[in-house]
Design a protein around this motif. Structure first.
Motif, PDB file in Angstrom:
ATOM      1  N   LYS A  10       0.841  -1.197   0.000  1.00 10.10           N
ATOM      2  CA  LYS A  10       0.000   0.000   0.000  1.00 10.10           C
ATOM      3  C   LYS A  10       0.874   1.244   0.000  1.00 10.10           C
ATOM      4  O   LYS A  10       1.885   1.300   0.694  1.00 10.10           O
ATOM      5  CB  LYS A  10      -0.912   0.028   1.227  1.00 10.10           C
ATOM      6  N   TYR A  12       1.515   5.175   0.822  1.00 12.36           N
ATOM      7  CA  TYR A  12       1.121   6.229   1.746  1.00 12.36           C
ATOM      8  C   TYR A  12       1.809   7.526   1.334  1.00 12.36           C
ATOM      9  O   TYR A  12       2.973   7.513   0.963  1.00 12.36           O
ATOM     10  CB  TYR A  12       1.531   5.868   3.183  1.00 12.36           C
ATOM     11  N   CYS A  33      -7.054  10.823   9.996  1.00  9.33           N
ATOM     12  CA  CYS A  33      -6.265   9.624  10.302  1.00  9.33           C
ATOM     13  C   CYS A  33      -6.466   9.206  11.756  1.00  9.33           C
ATOM     14  O   CYS A  33      -6.704   8.033  12.048  1.00  9.33           O
ATOM     15  CB  CYS A  33      -4.781   9.868  10.048  1.00  9.33           C
ATOM     16  N   GLY A  36      -9.685   7.540  12.335  1.00 14.61           N
ATOM     17  CA  GLY A  36      -9.899   6.307  11.589  1.00 14.61           C
ATOM     18  C   GLY A  36     -10.767   6.463  10.355  1.00 14.61           C
ATOM     19  O   GLY A  36     -11.149   5.475   9.738  1.00 14.61           O
ATOM     20  N   GLU A  39      -7.440   5.644   6.335  1.00 13.89           N
ATOM     21  CA  GLU A  39      -6.318   4.831   6.805  1.00 13.89           C
ATOM     22  C   GLU A  39      -5.041   5.661   6.762  1.00 13.89           C
ATOM     23  O   GLU A  39      -4.729   6.300   5.753  1.00 13.89           O
ATOM     24  CB  GLU A  39      -6.154   3.592   5.935  1.00 13.89           C
ATOM     25  N   GLY A  40      -4.328   5.665   7.856  1.00 13.67           N
ATOM     26  CA  GLY A  40      -3.086   6.417   7.917  1.00 13.67           C
ATOM     27  C   GLY A  40      -2.155   5.831   8.954  1.00 13.67           C
ATOM     28  O   GLY A  40      -2.568   5.047   9.813  1.00 13.67           O
ATOM     29  N   VAL A  41      -0.880   6.201   8.851  1.00  9.75           N
ATOM     30  CA  VAL A  41       0.115   5.750   9.818  1.00  9.75           C
ATOM     31  C   VAL A  41       0.897   6.958  10.309  1.00  9.75           C
ATOM     32  O   VAL A  41       1.135   7.906   9.566  1.00  9.75           O
ATOM     33  CB  VAL A  41       1.076   4.699   9.219  1.00  9.75           C
ATOM     34  N   TRP A  47       1.923  12.272   9.879  1.00 12.82           N
ATOM     35  CA  TRP A  47       0.904  11.353   9.375  1.00 12.82           C
ATOM     36  C   TRP A  47       1.094  11.123   7.885  1.00 12.82           C
ATOM     37  O   TRP A  47       1.377  12.051   7.123  1.00 12.82           O
ATOM     38  CB  TRP A  47      -0.491  11.901   9.635  1.00 12.82           C
ATOM     39  N   LEU A  49      -1.031   9.142   4.706  1.00 14.99           N
ATOM     40  CA  LEU A  49      -2.355   8.624   4.377  1.00 14.99           C
ATOM     41  C   LEU A  49      -2.256   7.602   3.260  1.00 14.99           C
ATOM     42  O   LEU A  49      -1.484   7.782   2.314  1.00 14.99           O
ATOM     43  CB  LEU A  49      -3.262   9.769   3.915  1.00 14.99           C
ATOM     44  N   GLU A  50      -3.068   6.549   3.390  1.00 11.88           N
ATOM     45  CA  GLU A  50      -3.109   5.541   2.328  1.00 11.88           C
ATOM     46  C   GLU A  50      -3.715   6.213   1.104  1.00 11.88           C
ATOM     47  O   GLU A  50      -4.778   6.814   1.158  1.00 11.88           O
ATOM     48  CB  GLU A  50      -3.939   4.339   2.786  1.00 11.88           C
ATOM     49  N   ALA A  53      -7.331   5.265  -0.267  1.00  8.81           N
ATOM     50  CA  ALA A  53      -8.363   5.669   0.690  1.00  8.81           C
ATOM     51  C   ALA A  53      -8.560   7.180   0.663  1.00  8.81           C
ATOM     52  O   ALA A  53      -9.685   7.675   0.755  1.00  8.81           O
ATOM     53  CB  ALA A  53      -8.000   5.199   2.092  1.00  8.81           C
TER      54      ALA A  53
END
Length: 92
Positions: A10, A12, A33, A36, A39-41, A47, A49-50, A53
């Motif tokens: 994926k 990001y 993110c 929720g 989707e993020g990390v 941050w 983001l996918e 998404a």
């Protein structure tokens, strides 16, 4: 350019590049993110983001995702794969 690859390939992108592509503020994207909704990390305090998404969310909000952001137009290819040493994978 800030692109990281997550699980299963994926892609990001940073909130800065997501802002450029969608027009949403970086703070708003980070809140999405955290809650929720996208989707993020969190990576090194920022941050990411996918990408797919993010595009789906932007379209659902009536936003057009531009290709001005390098992350939106460059192909993503893994540069390096890191595997843990075998002894870390065995149960003690």
């Amino acid at each position: 350019m800030s692109i990281i690859l997550g699980e299963k390939g994926k892609a990001y992108i940073s909130t800065r590049e997501a802002r450029t592509a969608t027009g949403f503020s970086q703070d708003y994207l980070a809140r999405l993110c955290k809650s929720g909704k996208i989707e993020g990390v969190l990576f090194n305090g920022s941050w990411y983001l996918e990408r797919i998404a993010l595009e789906q969310f932007a379209h659902a909000q009536g936003r057009t995702v531009t290709n001005d952001s390098p992350a939106a137009i460059l192909p993503i290819q893994p540069i390096l794969t890191i595997r843990p040493p075998a002894d870390l994978l065995t149960a003690a």
